[in-house]
Structures are given as C-alpha cells and as structure tokens.
Motif scaffolding. Structure first.
Motif, mmCIF file in Angstrom:
data_model
loop_
_atom_site.group_PDB
_atom_site.id
_atom_site.type_symbol
_atom_site.label_atom_id
_atom_site.label_comp_id
_atom_site.label_asym_id
_atom_site.label_seq_id
_atom_site.Cartn_x
_atom_site.Cartn_y
_atom_site.Cartn_z
ATOM 1 N N LEU A 14 30.983 36.635 42.090
ATOM 2 C CA LEU A 14 31.353 37.231 43.428
ATOM 3 C C LEU A 14 31.247 38.764 43.513
ATOM 4 C CD1 LEU A 14 34.145 34.767 44.421
ATOM 5 C CD2 LEU A 14 31.751 34.430 44.778
ATOM 6 N N MET A 15 30.308 39.389 44.223
ATOM 7 C CA MET A 15 30.653 40.904 44.720
ATOM 8 C C MET A 15 31.249 40.819 45.963
ATOM 9 S SD MET A 15 26.838 41.927 43.123
ATOM 10 C CE MET A 15 26.456 41.410 41.418
ATOM 11 N N LEU A 16 32.235 41.533 46.031
ATOM 12 C CA LEU A 16 33.240 41.566 47.022
ATOM 13 C C LEU A 16 33.578 42.864 47.721
ATOM 14 C CD1 LEU A 16 35.922 39.335 45.268
ATOM 15 C CD2 LEU A 16 34.103 38.467 46.881
ATOM 16 N N ASP A 17 34.018 42.997 49.027
ATOM 17 C CA ASP A 17 34.558 44.082 49.347
ATOM 18 C C ASP A 17 36.180 43.750 49.449
ATOM 19 O OD1 ASP A 17 35.221 46.347 51.087
ATOM 20 O OD2 ASP A 17 34.627 45.486 52.960
ATOM 21 N N GLY A 18 36.696 44.341 48.424
ATOM 22 C CA GLY A 18 38.117 44.205 48.189
ATOM 23 C C GLY A 18 38.394 43.435 47.242
ATOM 24 N N ALA A 19 38.156 43.503 45.840
ATOM 25 C CA ALA A 19 38.245 42.595 44.995
ATOM 26 C C ALA A 19 39.849 42.521 44.489
ATOM 27 C CB ALA A 19 37.684 42.986 43.459
ATOM 28 N N GLN A 20 40.427 43.519 44.924
ATOM 29 C CA GLN A 20 41.857 43.535 44.553
ATOM 30 C C GLN A 20 42.656 42.488 45.614
ATOM 31 O OE1 GLN A 20 44.002 44.700 42.195
ATOM 32 N NE2 GLN A 20 45.320 43.262 42.961
ATOM 33 N N LYS A 21 41.904 42.586 46.828
ATOM 34 C CA LYS A 21 42.537 41.430 47.790
ATOM 35 C C LYS A 21 42.231 40.013 47.301
ATOM 36 C CE LYS A 21 40.459 43.083 51.540
ATOM 37 N NZ LYS A 21 40.132 43.208 52.632
ATOM 38 N N PHE A 22 41.135 39.892 46.846
ATOM 39 C CA PHE A 22 40.776 38.644 46.305
ATOM 40 C C PHE A 22 41.662 38.450 45.151
ATOM 41 C CE2 PHE A 22 38.155 35.989 43.114
ATOM 42 C CZ PHE A 22 37.844 35.307 43.940
ATOM 43 N N THR A 23 41.825 39.237 44.137
ATOM 44 C CA THR A 23 42.879 38.684 43.109
ATOM 45 C C THR A 23 44.154 38.401 43.551
ATOM 46 O OG1 THR A 23 41.676 40.382 41.744
ATOM 47 C CG2 THR A 23 44.140 39.723 41.214
ATOM 48 N N ASP A 24 44.589 39.069 44.484
ATOM 49 C CA ASP A 24 45.950 38.647 45.106
ATOM 50 C C ASP A 24 45.885 37.283 45.773
ATOM 51 O OD1 ASP A 24 46.749 41.153 44.330
ATOM 52 O OD2 ASP A 24 46.789 41.838 46.437
ATOM 53 N N PHE A 25 45.049 36.925 46.273
ATOM 54 C CA PHE A 25 44.605 35.746 47.111
ATOM 55 C C PHE A 25 44.623 34.543 46.087
ATOM 56 C CE2 PHE A 25 42.215 32.227 48.842
ATOM 57 C CZ PHE A 25 42.739 31.925 49.942
ATOM 58 N N ILE A 26 43.806 34.822 45.147
ATOM 59 C CA ILE A 26 43.659 33.542 44.118
ATOM 60 C C ILE A 26 44.949 33.442 43.235
ATOM 61 C CG2 ILE A 26 41.288 33.629 44.022
ATOM 62 C CD1 ILE A 26 41.179 35.085 41.470
ATOM 63 N N LYS A 112 38.845 30.484 54.973
ATOM 64 C CA LYS A 112 38.094 31.454 54.626
ATOM 65 C C LYS A 112 39.050 32.600 53.887
ATOM 66 C CE LYS A 112 34.445 33.143 56.800
ATOM 67 N NZ LYS A 112 33.595 33.525 57.660
ATOM 68 N N ASP A 113 38.973 33.208 52.634
ATOM 69 C CA ASP A 113 39.805 34.125 52.316
ATOM 70 C C ASP A 113 39.765 35.368 52.940
ATOM 71 O OD1 ASP A 113 37.843 35.437 50.920
ATOM 72 O OD2 ASP A 113 38.261 34.275 49.038
ATOM 73 N N THR A 114 40.354 36.393 52.443
ATOM 74 C CA THR A 114 40.324 37.822 53.114
ATOM 75 C C THR A 114 39.238 38.545 52.690
ATOM 76 O OG1 THR A 114 41.848 38.637 51.333
ATOM 77 C CG2 THR A 114 42.877 37.640 53.363
ATOM 78 N N THR A 115 38.294 37.976 51.844
ATOM 79 C CA THR A 115 37.159 38.946 51.578
ATOM 80 C C THR A 115 35.978 38.095 51.962
ATOM 81 O OG1 THR A 115 37.099 37.793 49.289
ATOM 82 C CG2 THR A 115 38.093 40.055 49.409
ATOM 83 N N GLY A 116 36.017 37.063 52.735
ATOM 84 C CA GLY A 116 34.942 36.242 53.318
ATOM 85 C C GLY A 116 34.556 34.856 52.423
ATOM 86 N N ASN A 117 35.091 34.646 51.376
ATOM 87 C CA ASN A 117 34.610 33.330 50.701
ATOM 88 C C ASN A 117 35.286 32.247 51.389
ATOM 89 O OD1 ASN A 117 33.432 34.472 48.103
ATOM 90 N ND2 ASN A 117 35.416 35.448 48.330
ATOM 91 N N VAL A 118 34.586 31.173 51.482
ATOM 92 C CA VAL A 118 35.314 29.803 52.012
ATOM 93 C C VAL A 118 35.530 28.946 50.911
ATOM 94 C CG1 VAL A 118 34.588 27.789 53.371
ATOM 95 C CG2 VAL A 118 33.701 29.945 53.999
ATOM 96 N N TRP A 119 36.733 28.335 50.685
ATOM 97 C CA TRP A 119 37.439 27.407 49.874
ATOM 98 C C TRP A 119 37.611 26.259 50.626
ATOM 99 C CZ3 TRP A 119 38.512 29.203 44.785
ATOM 100 C CH2 TRP A 119 38.416 30.474 44.812
ATOM 101 N N TRP A 120 36.868 25.154 49.957
ATOM 102 C CA TRP A 120 37.008 23.688 50.029
ATOM 103 C C TRP A 120 38.069 23.374 49.201
ATOM 104 C CZ3 TRP A 120 35.203 22.880 54.779
ATOM 105 C CH2 TRP A 120 34.111 23.950 55.345
ATOM 106 N N ILE A 121 39.297 23.049 49.691
ATOM 107 C CA ILE A 121 40.419 22.511 48.795
ATOM 108 C C ILE A 121 40.620 21.160 49.059
ATOM 109 C CG2 ILE A 121 42.818 23.055 48.458
ATOM 110 C CD1 ILE A 121 42.449 26.009 50.035
ATOM 111 N N THR A 122 40.565 20.559 47.879
ATOM 112 C CA THR A 122 40.907 18.949 47.824
ATOM 113 C C THR A 122 41.839 18.543 46.898
ATOM 114 O OG1 THR A 122 38.491 18.688 48.694
ATOM 115 C CG2 THR A 122 39.479 16.818 47.572
ATOM 116 N N SER A 123 42.386 17.567 47.298
ATOM 117 C CA SER A 123 43.400 16.852 46.129
ATOM 118 C C SER A 123 42.986 15.232 46.329
ATOM 119 C CB SER A 123 44.722 16.965 46.445
ATOM 120 O OG SER A 123 45.344 16.961 47.692
ATOM 121 N N VAL A 124 43.076 14.686 45.217
ATOM 122 C CA VAL A 124 42.794 13.343 45.061
ATOM 123 C C VAL A 124 44.009 12.658 44.517
ATOM 124 C CG1 VAL A 124 41.189 11.665 44.213
ATOM 125 C CG2 VAL A 124 40.298 13.979 44.535
#
Length: 126
Positions: A14-26, A112-124
């Motif tokens: 991923l090439m992001l506008d705000g890699a630190q925000k992404f790090t904090d999010f994940i 959608k995270d703070t850098t624009g990625n969409v996460w499809w979160i699933t538990s089974v």
C-alpha cells in the motif's frame, strides 16, 4: 523458491497518504506487529518502507512517493471477534462502509480506515 520467513508469495503493498496513521490504525484495531520501519533518508519523517504482520499475514506499505501517488486497497481480514474489531476501528477513526451483519460466511462488516483502505472484517464461529 526462497521466500523470507515472514513473507508470503503474495502480499499487498500500500502506498499511502499518512503511513503513520495507518500504522496506528492497524496496531489499535488488529494488534498488528510492526516488523520493519525504514524512514526516508530526506529527514521528512515519511516512511520509505514498512511491514506489519496481522495474524501471520504481512502487509507492506509506505508514504506514497511523488512519481506514483497513492494506492490503497480493499482488505479482507479474519478476526476472533468482528464486533470488537468493528468497535475498535470506529474508535480509531474509521468510517462505516457496511454495518455489522450475520452472513452465511460469518459475522462481518466493512470500514474505511483513515488512509482510504477498506477493511472487510469477518469472524467465523466454530
């Protein structure tokens, strides 16, 4: 084929506008382990290359270099508890794409995270 121990044959980059925000999010949402952080040599504080592990899967990312621009993605992730991860994502600044629901493949939602990625979160359930 000789692949490094912490890598898989296919990994998102991923090439992001705000890699630190992404790090904090994940870290906040998925308890990601940051395995590499290499800042740019120009002293801007931007990230040249980063790697994180989420439940044994590697994501590579950086602050988007000028000639290429940003490249975000849709990411599907299995978690132990979709409700808890959804709550953490919202607390970390994500926007709701799809509310929590029960589907034939599990308990799921989209954010959608703070850098624009969409996460499809699933538990089974077992």
């Amino acid at each position: 084929m000789n692949i490094p121990k912490t890598h898989q044959a296919v990994m998102p980059y991923l090439m992001l506008d705000g890699a630190q925000k992404f790090t904090d999010f994940i870290k906040a949402v998925f308890n990601a382990e940051i395995t590499h952080q290499h800042p740019r040599e120009d002293q801007t504080g931007l990230l040249r290359h980063g790697e994180a592990q989420i439940s044994g899967s590697t994501i590579m990312y950086c602050d988007a270099p000028e000639p290429w621009g940003t490249a975000v993605s849709n990411l599907f992730v299995y978690v132990d508890n979709a409700d808890e991860s959804f709550r953490k994502a919202i607390e970390a600044g994500a926007a709701v794409v799809m509310d929590l629901s029960n589907q034939d493949y599990g308990r799921t939602c989209g954010v959608k995270d703070t850098t624009g990625n969409v996460w499809w979160i699933t538990s089974v359930s077992a």
